[in-house]
Motif scaffolding. Structure first.
Motif, short mmCIF file in Angstrom:
data_model
loop_
_atom_site.label_atom_id
_atom_site.label_comp_id
_atom_site.label_asym_id
_atom_site.label_seq_id
_atom_site.Cartn_x
_atom_site.Cartn_y
_atom_site.Cartn_z
N UNK A 428 0.58 -0.91 -0.35
CA UNK A 428 0.34 -0.29 -0.24
C UNK A 428 0.56 1.51 0.06
N UNK A 429 1.87 1.16 0.89
CA UNK A 429 2.96 2.08 0.60
C UNK A 429 3.40 2.47 -0.71
N UNK A 430 3.66 3.24 -1.25
CA UNK A 430 3.86 3.85 -3.04
C UNK A 430 5.45 3.93 -3.42
N UNK A 431 6.22 3.32 -4.23
CA UNK A 431 7.93 3.23 -4.65
C UNK A 431 8.33 4.54 -4.72
N UNK A 432 9.71 4.39 -3.86
CA UNK A 432 10.74 5.71 -3.81
C UNK A 432 11.37 5.94 -4.86
N UNK A 433 11.66 6.61 -5.12
CA UNK A 433 12.36 7.29 -6.96
C UNK A 433 14.29 6.27 -7.32
N UNK A 434 13.50 5.05 -7.54
CA UNK A 434 14.38 4.14 -7.43
C UNK A 434 13.96 2.77 -8.31
N UNK A 435 14.90 2.62 -8.86
CA UNK A 435 13.80 1.41 -10.34
C UNK A 435 14.27 0.25 -9.65
N UNK A 436 13.95 -0.85 -9.86
CA UNK A 436 13.80 -2.38 -9.38
C UNK A 436 14.47 -2.89 -10.07
N UNK A 437 14.09 -3.10 -10.98
CA UNK A 437 14.48 -3.96 -12.25
C UNK A 437 16.02 -3.40 -12.70
N UNK A 552 2.69 -12.88 1.13
CA UNK A 552 1.84 -12.67 0.05
C UNK A 552 2.03 -10.85 -0.04
N UNK A 553 1.72 -10.76 1.35
CA UNK A 553 2.48 -9.08 0.91
C UNK A 553 3.59 -8.79 0.87
N UNK A 554 4.87 -9.48 1.07
CA UNK A 554 6.24 -9.54 0.73
C UNK A 554 6.23 -9.96 -1.08
N UNK A 555 6.15 -8.26 -1.96
CA UNK A 555 6.31 -8.75 -3.31
C UNK A 555 6.42 -7.65 -4.00
N UNK A 556 6.74 -7.27 -4.82
CA UNK A 556 7.17 -6.07 -5.93
C UNK A 556 5.35 -6.18 -6.64
N UNK A 561 8.12 -7.62 -12.61
CA UNK A 561 8.59 -9.09 -12.65
C UNK A 561 7.97 -9.80 -13.64
N UNK A 562 7.23 -8.93 -15.29
CA UNK A 562 6.42 -9.19 -16.13
C UNK A 562 7.14 -8.47 -17.48
N UNK A 563 7.49 -7.01 -17.09
CA UNK A 563 8.32 -6.70 -18.17
C UNK A 563 9.42 -5.36 -18.02
N UNK A 564 10.01 -6.87 -19.09
CA UNK A 564 11.67 -6.26 -18.91
C UNK A 564 11.95 -4.42 -19.65
N UNK A 565 13.31 -4.16 -19.08
CA UNK A 565 13.29 -2.23 -18.99
C UNK A 565 15.03 -2.30 -20.28
N UNK A 566 14.43 -2.15 -21.27
CA UNK A 566 15.83 -1.88 -23.01
C UNK A 566 16.31 -0.57 -21.98
N UNK A 567 17.61 -1.41 -21.66
CA UNK A 567 18.96 0.39 -21.28
C UNK A 567 19.26 0.86 -22.22
N UNK A 568 19.43 2.16 -21.76
CA UNK A 568 20.22 3.26 -22.53
C UNK A 568 21.90 2.10 -23.74
N UNK A 569 22.55 1.29 -22.98
CA UNK A 569 23.48 0.86 -22.94
C UNK A 569 23.11 -0.74 -23.90
N UNK A 570 21.91 -0.99 -24.18
CA UNK A 570 21.22 -2.04 -24.77
C UNK A 570 21.25 -3.57 -24.83
N UNK A 571 21.40 -3.47 -22.65
CA UNK A 571 21.53 -4.16 -22.14
C UNK A 571 20.37 -4.45 -21.13
N UNK A 572 19.13 -5.45 -21.07
CA UNK A 572 17.99 -5.90 -20.92
C UNK A 572 18.15 -6.07 -19.54
N UNK A 573 17.12 -5.25 -18.38
CA UNK A 573 16.94 -5.28 -17.22
C UNK A 573 15.69 -6.36 -17.06
#
Length: 616
Positions: A428-437, A552-556, A561-573
């Motif tokens: 219920x607490x919104x995420x701060x400014x850090x990308x978990x992936x 079950x509450x300890x999760x993201x 967990x389902x959408x990878x990120x394309x990084x500027x370096x070309x690597x996938x997170x």
């Protein structure tokens, strides 16, 4: 209302140094108060701040109590270091069951309220009950009383604080709520000296009690110190180190200095975490704003660092600028106009709402609107006017704001249509400014923390950014780092010391006992302090277990967990469900928990957890 029960200013004869040995518990509905003795065993086991607050909630909060019910207690908790010359020690914790998460919440802040509150002769002030009309709680060395204050209702926290001090006198220090707290916005703050105990909605808890403010006046008598000369020597040493390179960033540019560096390494959450870099980041960077808009740099009470950067805001006002409020109201909502972001930050201050939860909930709503899940064609990423309109509606609980005032979790439950998958919260607490992936140690810390998604209770991003770990490939080292940073935060939040000091300690587990010992007289060694940290972390989990928490509450959120990120370096997170589950399993084992996240019997014995679970 009549004066409540008196509380003598002096410490109990049996209290250790730095403590009065008691909490004042006030029922604002009946104007009755009682003194709750705090035995030395409890103080040594919990220290103060967040740790002692957890003990108070175990003892005083009825199981399954509704956070906004009159019976739900809210505690202002001090520490043995408050009132000493140790830099950054003028801090306090506000602790209650959160209306946003339904779990234990502690929100910390620095201000003169901490010093005056401690010098009322109490190690904590606990508020319970509810008033029939808008009121203010006054506490000084003589005890407590409740006064009617309908003329303060509707004012910003700062305006209410100023008016009260004009009426009562400059010796009084005030913690107040804004209009959002009055209207029970689930992420309303408690504010004082322009600072905020911000996360978790504790301003709404006071609002539900019809308490606009708590005002405190010191009685002028400090609790004795076990070794005053050694305390003074430690304070001189710490003061000197606080001017060193470990704190230079905070003095020179403030936490906003993180914005461009996070953007460069693809860990700046953008447009509701759909991307990890923001093309408009340079316009919002500290380097840009510092040159054009800096008005002043200020210190918190009893602090030598001076991290507060005050910038000129539109309309002739000013805004305190930090990374988290700029991230949440800027990149997360796709807004790059600095005027708009500074104005939004000032509006949040006036309303008394947490900028992180406000930005996270708004970003979710913007994505819902763009997907056609809610009927708000005016609400779009990057629209500065929409940002202002939405925040105003939240503070007033009007229009769409009535839904968004509940936070992203409850709003997503109401909207449905798959929107929970991208609602950016944990517990219920919104995420701060850090990308978990792109920060896997931090991803674990966010998932398992008792308060929810939080960077102050789990600073595992430090390990991710250290260069010692592969931040895109979470494993055993990331788990160890998450546990260690969580333990360190538990001690700093209980002593209480500002986390901006953390870099000045070369060997914190040895250096922290050296600060505590001359104050209290305790012969505390690093092993004992480490057990104390573990005890406090697990005590928070025990409270949440009591209130219905499950594994079950300890999760993201599903997005991570389902959408990878394309990084500027070309690597996938990528952060998969399996990887996060494996790290959580290892975290439980490292914490002495069973596979369900419940403390094992041997852990209960080793950490002396009965001091919490057996509290009457």
């Amino acid at each position: 209302m009549s004066r409540a029960a008196a509380a003598p200013a002096g410490p109990l004869a049996t209290a250790p140094g730095g403590y009065f040995g008691r909490a004042l518990v006030v029922d604002v509905g009946t104007a009755e108060a009682e003194r709750l003795e705090l035995p030395e065993e409890v103080l040594r086991s919990c220290i103060g701040g967040a740790g002692l607050g957890a003990w108070l909630m175990h003892r005083l909060a009825p199981p399954w109590v509704e956070p906004l019910a009159p019976e739900a207690p809210l505690a202002f908790v001090f520490s043995p270091l408050v009132g000493t010359p140790l830099t950054t020690s003028a801090k306090f914790a506000v602790v209650a069951k959160s209306p946003l998460t339904g779990l234990l919440n502690d929100a910390l802040a620095s201000s003169h309220f901490a010093i005056a509150g401690k010098l009322t002769g109490n190690d904590a002030i606990v508020v319970r009950g509810a008033c029939a009309e808008p009121s203010v709680l006054l506490v000084d060395g003589d005890g407590a009383r409740v006064i009617r204050a309908p003329n303060l209702w509707g004012l910003s926290a700062a305006a209410a604080e100023n008016r009260l001090r004009e009426t009562l006198g400059a010796a009084w220090r005030v913690a107040a709520i804004g209009p959002a707290g009055e209207r029970l916005v689930k992420y309303a703050t408690v504010s004082h000296d322009g600072r905020h105990a911000g996360r978790g909605g504790l301003g709404a808890v006071l609002g539900a009690k019809n308490i606009k403010a708590v005002a405190v006046r010191g009685a002028g008598r400090k609790p004795p110190l076990a070794d005053p000369k050694s305390v003074l020597a430690a304070a001189r040493d710490l003061r000197g180190r606080s001017f060193g390179p470990a704190t230079a960033k905070y003095r020179e540019l403030g936490t906003l200095a993180n914005l461009l560096s996070f953007n460069a390494i693809n860990t700046l959450p953008t447009r509701n975490f759909s991307a990890a870099s923001f093309e408009g980041a340079p316009k919002l960077a500290a380097e840009e704003l510092h040159e054009l808009r800096l008005v002043a740099r200020e210190n918190c009470a009893s602090c030598t660092i001076g991290c507060e950067h005050i910038y000129a805001a539109p309309g002739g006002g000013t805004a305190r600028v930090e990374y988290e409020n700029v991230f949440a109201l800027g990149p997360l909502c796709g807004v790059s106009d600095p005027d708009a972001v500074l104005a939004a930050s000032s509006l949040c201050d006036d309303l008394g709402i947490d900028t992180i939860s406000a930005g996270g909930t708004l970003a979710w709503a913007m994505e819902c609107a763009e997907r056609g899940l809610i009927d708000a064609p005016w609400l779009r990423f990057g629209d500065a006017d929409a940002l202002t309109r939405a925040l105003t509606e939240i503070g007033a609980r009007e229009g769409l704001g009535d839904l968004l005032a509940e936070g992203s979790r409850r709003a997503a439950e109401s909207v449905g249509q798959g929107s929970a998958a991208f609602a950016p919260h944990v517990k219920g607490l919104e995420l701060p400014g850090y990308e978990p992936r792109t920060l896997h140690a931090m991803a674990l810390g966010l998932a398992v923390n008792a308060r929810g998604a939080d960077h102050n209770r789990s600073g595992a991003y430090e390990a991710d950014l250290s260069g010692d770990l592969d931040r895109l490939a979470g494993g055993g080292e990331h788990v160890a780092a998450a546990i260690e940073t969580e333990d360190r935060a538990a001690i700093m939040d209980s002593l209480i010391l500002c986390k901006f000091l953390r870099g000045v300690f070369d060997e914190p587990w040895a250096e922290w006992p050296a600060l505590l010992a001359p104050v209290t007289g305790w012969d505390v060694d690093p092993d004992e302090l480490h057990r104390t940290a573990r005890r406090i972390v697990i005590a928070k989990r025990l409270f949440n277990l009591r209130e219905g928490w499950t594994r079950a509450d300890d999760r993201l959120p599903e997005r991570f967990l389902t959408e990878p990120l394309e990084l500027d370096s070309g690597r996938e997170a990528t952060l998969t469900e399996d990887r996060l589950r494996a790290m959580i399993d290892a975290y439980y084992d490292g914490r002495g928990l069973d596979e369900h996240g419940v403390p094992r019997p041997d852990t209960r014995v080793e950490l002396g957890l009965d001091i919490f679970v057996q509290a009457p």
